[in-house]
Each structure stands twice: as structure tokens, then as C-alpha cells.
Design an enzyme around this catalytic site. Structure first.
Site, mmCIF file in Angstrom:
data_model
loop_
_atom_site.group_PDB
_atom_site.id
_atom_site.type_symbol
_atom_site.label_atom_id
_atom_site.label_comp_id
_atom_site.label_asym_id
_atom_site.label_seq_id
_atom_site.Cartn_x
_atom_site.Cartn_y
_atom_site.Cartn_z
ATOM 1 N N HIS A 156 31.562 24.956 83.149
ATOM 2 C CA HIS A 156 31.986 26.058 82.290
ATOM 3 C C HIS A 156 31.753 25.768 80.807
ATOM 4 O O HIS A 156 31.852 24.633 80.347
ATOM 5 C CB HIS A 156 33.470 26.360 82.514
ATOM 6 C CG HIS A 156 34.369 25.218 82.116
ATOM 7 N ND1 HIS A 156 34.861 25.073 80.841
ATOM 8 C CD2 HIS A 156 34.835 24.172 82.822
ATOM 9 C CE1 HIS A 156 35.602 24.002 80.776
ATOM 10 N NE2 HIS A 156 35.610 23.412 81.971
ATOM 11 N N HIS B 135 15.439 20.623 79.765
ATOM 12 C CA HIS B 135 15.227 20.370 81.199
ATOM 13 C C HIS B 135 16.422 19.575 81.717
ATOM 14 O O HIS B 135 16.672 18.461 81.269
ATOM 15 C CB HIS B 135 13.927 19.594 81.415
ATOM 16 C CG HIS B 135 13.558 19.400 82.857
ATOM 17 N ND1 HIS B 135 12.323 18.954 83.243
ATOM 18 C CD2 HIS B 135 14.251 19.573 84.014
ATOM 19 C CE1 HIS B 135 12.262 18.874 84.569
ATOM 20 N NE2 HIS B 135 13.436 19.237 85.054
#
Length: 212
Positions: free
Chosen positions: A136, A145
Site C-alpha cells: 500500500h 523495474h
């Protein structure tokens, strides 16, 4: 919808499988500089990246995805193409879990078994690779990446172009600077500055030379 893929390496193979699985797109072109001229084989056009301009003029409804794992190369190609942001699509594997409150930028791919939790904000042309976990309130900038099975716990900040290696873990509230690299299996317990390589558990960082 017609889709053009930039790149025909290993990462592109995974992207192509995702496209086929999605079922909403037809691959119209695969562009890679290993080709020297534009040609058509079984309904798909193959050619160098420089062919993109010609294809844009011929097919205004064509969408694009840059299927290259290297962050610097991916950014350089996006800059080189000069296409508008809405020319790109995002691809989300059906076996991933993405919170409805999360945001996913254009050109970003979310691979199988990845998890993107509540109110995570992911930028453009990001790779969230197989089994990666983004908890979250993460903020992930463009061209990042997140490698397979890497874990970003809550409220982590990843700046542009950073690479988080396979199986790495970043504890809550930490920041990874622009174009930094976190090695595979590392555990990040403090902020990592820009342009650094961090390895180990806990991760220790060293500066790397900037390219001229």
C-alpha cells in the site's frame, strides 16, 4: 485493437504471451534494430525501430508497448519515438492482483502473480515482474523495474529508472533514488541515494560512475 511491440528479446517473449492471453489485442508489428528493413510475415510487420514513424502515419489507431527490460534503453527508445503518452497501453496479467485504488501508468506491465496493493501509484513504462509485491501507498516513478519476487513494503518510494533486483526487500517508508540498483536478494533498511548500487542484507551502497 492493433498493437506494436518494440523489442524482440527475452522480455518481449513474456509480453507477447501476456498479449495473447489478454485476447483484446492483435500484434500488428514487432520492431527491433536487429532488422534492417520493414517486411511483413504472416500478417505481422517486422522492421527496425526507425520504422515506427512510418507506421504511425499509416495507422493512427495503433497502440504501442516497449518490451525491453533494461530501464535506460527503454527510456531512450520512448524518447526517440516521441509518441504521446496515450499512444501506449498498459498490460496487466489476469493472474496478478491490482487494487482498484492503485494507479497504473501507460506503457507499464504487471506480470503474473504480481500484487499491487491499495493506493499504490505506479508511473509510466514500469515493469512489475513476476510475483513482485508492491504494498500500500508505494510511489513508483517512470522507467522503474521491480524484478521477480521483489517485495516493496508500505509507503516505499522508488525514483525514476531504479532497478530492484529479484527477491530484494525494501522495508516501510524507505526511498530508492533515481537510477539506483538494488541487488538480488538484498534487504534495504535505509534510504538509497541516486546513482548507487546497494547489495547485501542489510544492503550497503556504493556510488557508480555516471556515463558521460
Amino acid at each position: 485493437m492493433q498493437l506494436a511491440i518494440i523489442g524482440e528479446g527475452g522480455h518481449s517473449k513474456v509480453i507477447k504471451d501476456l498479449i495473447v492471453l489478454d485476447g483484446n489485442y492483435t500484434i500488428a508489428a514487432i520492431l527491433d534494430d536487429k532488422y534492417t528493413e520493414l517486411k511483413e510475415i504472416e500478417g505481422i510487420r517486422y522492421g527496425p525501430v526507425s520504422s515506427a514513424g512510418e507506421m504511425v502515419q499509416c495507422a493512427t489507431d495503433l497502440k504501442w508497448i516497449v518490451a525491453i527490460g533494461n530501464n535506460e534503453v527503454r527510456k531512450s527508445i520512448v524518447d526517440r519515438l516521441g509518441l504521446s503518452s496515450d499512444s501506449y497501453i498498459s498490460l496487466i496479467h489476469p493472474a496478478s492482483v491490482v487494487s482498484p485504488s492503485a494507479s497504473i501508468g501507460r506503457g507499464t506491465v504487471v506480470m503474473a502473480n504480481a500484487v499491487v496493493q491499495a493506493e499504490a501509484a505506479i508511473g509510466e513504462h514500469v515493469i512489475v515482474n513476476t510475483g513482485a509485491i508492491i504494498e500500500h501507498d508505494n510511489c513508483i516513478d517512470d522507467y522503474v523495474h521491480i524484478a521477480p519476487r521483489a517485495t516493496l513494503t508500505g509507503t516505499v518510494s522508488i525514483r525514476e529508472g531504479a532497478m530492484i533486483g529479484a527477491g530484494a526487500t525494501v522495508i516501510p517508508g524507505k526511498s530508492i533514488g533515481e537510477w539506483a540498483v538494488v541487488g538480488a536478494g538484498s534487504t534495504v533498511i535505509r534510504d538509497i541515494p541516486a546513482m548507487c548500487t546497494a547489495v547485501g542484507s542489510p544492503a550497503k551502497w556504493t556510488m557508480f560512475a555516471q556515463k558521460s
